[in-house]
Design a protein around this motif. Structure first.
Motif, PDB file in Angstrom:
ATOM      1  N   GLY A   1      38.498  46.350  46.472  1.00 49.31           N
ATOM      2  CA  GLY A   1      37.535  46.790  45.453  1.00 49.31           C
ATOM      3  C   GLY A   1      36.384  45.806  45.309  1.00 49.31           C
ATOM      4  O   GLY A   1      35.207  46.190  45.278  1.00 49.31           O
ATOM      5  N   GLN A   2      36.708  44.511  45.250  1.00 46.17           N
ATOM      6  CA  GLN A   2      35.664  43.491  45.130  1.00 46.17           C
ATOM      7  C   GLN A   2      34.876  43.347  46.440  1.00 46.17           C
ATOM      8  O   GLN A   2      33.668  43.115  46.429  1.00 46.17           O
ATOM      9  CB  GLN A   2      36.275  42.148  44.711  1.00 46.17           C
ATOM     10  CG  GLN A   2      36.835  42.226  43.285  1.00 46.17           C
ATOM     11  CD  GLN A   2      37.285  40.891  42.762  1.00 46.17           C
ATOM     12  OE1 GLN A   2      36.441  40.040  42.449  1.00 46.17           O
ATOM     13  NE2 GLN A   2      38.588  40.688  42.660  1.00 46.17           N
TER      14      GLN A   2
ATOM     15  N   VAL B   1      31.651  53.704  46.330  1.00 47.15           N
ATOM     16  CA  VAL B   1      30.969  52.449  45.985  1.00 47.15           C
ATOM     17  C   VAL B   1      29.614  52.383  46.684  1.00 47.15           C
ATOM     18  O   VAL B   1      28.596  52.040  46.074  1.00 47.15           O
ATOM     19  CB  VAL B   1      31.842  51.222  46.357  1.00 47.15           C
ATOM     20  CG1 VAL B   1      31.076  49.927  46.133  1.00 47.15           C
ATOM     21  CG2 VAL B   1      33.137  51.231  45.552  1.00 47.15           C
TER      22      VAL B   1
ATOM     23  N   HIS C   1      34.269  45.809  48.641  1.00 43.51           N
ATOM     24  CA  HIS C   1      33.333  46.940  48.716  1.00 43.51           C
ATOM     25  C   HIS C   1      32.140  46.738  47.791  1.00 43.51           C
ATOM     26  O   HIS C   1      30.989  46.968  48.188  1.00 43.51           O
ATOM     27  CB  HIS C   1      34.031  48.256  48.338  1.00 43.51           C
ATOM     28  CG  HIS C   1      35.091  48.670  49.289  1.00 43.51           C
ATOM     29  ND1 HIS C   1      36.206  49.363  48.877  1.00 43.51           N
ATOM     30  CD2 HIS C   1      35.254  48.503  50.626  1.00 43.51           C
ATOM     31  CE1 HIS C   1      36.981  49.611  49.917  1.00 43.51           C
ATOM     32  NE2 HIS C   1      36.434  49.095  50.988  1.00 43.51           N
ATOM     33  N   ALA C   2      32.404  46.329  46.563  1.00 47.35           N
ATOM     34  CA  ALA C   2      31.306  46.131  45.607  1.00 47.35           C
ATOM     35  C   ALA C   2      30.359  45.031  46.080  1.00 47.35           C
ATOM     36  O   ALA C   2      29.135  45.158  45.943  1.00 47.35           O
ATOM     37  CB  ALA C   2      31.869  45.809  44.226  1.00 47.35           C
TER      38      ALA C   2
ATOM     39  N   ILE D   1      32.233  41.532  39.197  1.00 47.67           N
ATOM     40  CA  ILE D   1      33.282  42.484  39.539  1.00 47.67           C
ATOM     41  C   ILE D   1      34.593  41.965  38.977  1.00 47.67           C
ATOM     42  O   ILE D   1      35.209  41.070  39.539  1.00 47.67           O
ATOM     43  CB  ILE D   1      33.391  42.666  41.056  1.00 47.67           C
ATOM     44  CG1 ILE D   1      32.006  42.904  41.661  1.00 47.67           C
ATOM     45  CG2 ILE D   1      34.334  43.814  41.389  1.00 47.67           C
ATOM     46  CD1 ILE D   1      31.880  42.467  43.081  1.00 47.67           C
TER      47      ILE D   1
ATOM     48  N   THR E   1      36.565  51.625  42.825  1.00 42.89           N
ATOM     49  CA  THR E   1      36.102  50.633  43.802  1.00 42.89           C
ATOM     50  C   THR E   1      36.951  50.611  45.066  1.00 42.89           C
ATOM     51  O   THR E   1      36.564  49.988  46.052  1.00 42.89           O
ATOM     52  CB  THR E   1      36.053  49.221  43.185  1.00 42.89           C
ATOM     53  OG1 THR E   1      37.359  48.855  42.731  1.00 42.89           O
ATOM     54  CG2 THR E   1      35.047  49.146  42.061  1.00 42.89           C
TER      55      THR E   1
END
Length: 184
Positions: A55-56, A12, A58-59, A27, A6
């Motif tokens: 990471g969160q 992603v 992008h998701a 996530i 991520t």
């Protein structure tokens, strides 16, 4: 099952382009770290933000367009965003950023619902590198200080995620699943 990094934005984005539509996005994947603020290297702080926050981010960014209008996104923050603890300055900052991101996205992505789960100390394999006796002692020591007199279990965190997914009238909420840790 899909495995992706991520922190890699293009990976992603590609994943969600291939996935198609879905109803909910949870996530929870992140590596965490702690340590003395003055002794922690800046690269450690950047790595923590890259993994847990970005990471969160992008998701959420690439997953939101794939979600149904009645769907939801659930992010993961943590108790140190709300209860300062020695050795947790970096993680607290990342968790606070995630909590704010979730609440802001609840406004910006409406009617899509966005919520945040903020766990406390949970008995999970994340602490499996600790010696068993030390881990048990840690959980007992922390648990005695909590109003519920124990640390949490992964199943209890999962129940909170299901609640947020299933209740169509909850958005912009930070759900604390911490046994009252932030109160002590």
């Amino acid at each position: 099952m899909y495995v992706l990094d991520t922190t890699n934005e293009s990976e992603v984005q590609s994943f969600f382009e291939k996935l198609g539509s879905c109803d909910h996005l949870v996530i929870s994947a992140a590596e965490t770290s702690g340590g003395s603020f003055l002794q922690s290297e800046t690269k450690q702080a950047r790595a923590l933000f890259e993994n847990k926050f970005w990471g969160q981010y992008h998701a959420s960014k690439y997953g939101a367009p794939a979600l149904s209008p009645n769907g939801s996104i659930t992010l993961f923050s943590g108790v140190v965003a709300y209860k300062p603890m020695v050795g947790s300055a970096l993680l607290g900052a990342v968790n606070a950023a995630i909590s704010n991101l979730g609440q802001t996205l609840a406004l910006e992505l409406a009617p899509l619902r966005v919520n945040v789960v903020s766990p406390g100390i949970i008995d999970t394999p994340a602490r499996s590198k600790m010696a068993e006796a030390a881990r048990k002692q840690f959980y007992e020591t922390v648990g005695e200080k909590l109003p519920v007199k124990r640390v949490g279990f992964a199943e209890e965190v999962a129940q909170s995620v299901l609640y947020l997914i299933q209740n169509p009238f909850v958005t912009g909420t930070v759900l604390h699943v911490d046994g009252g840790h932030r109160l002590t």
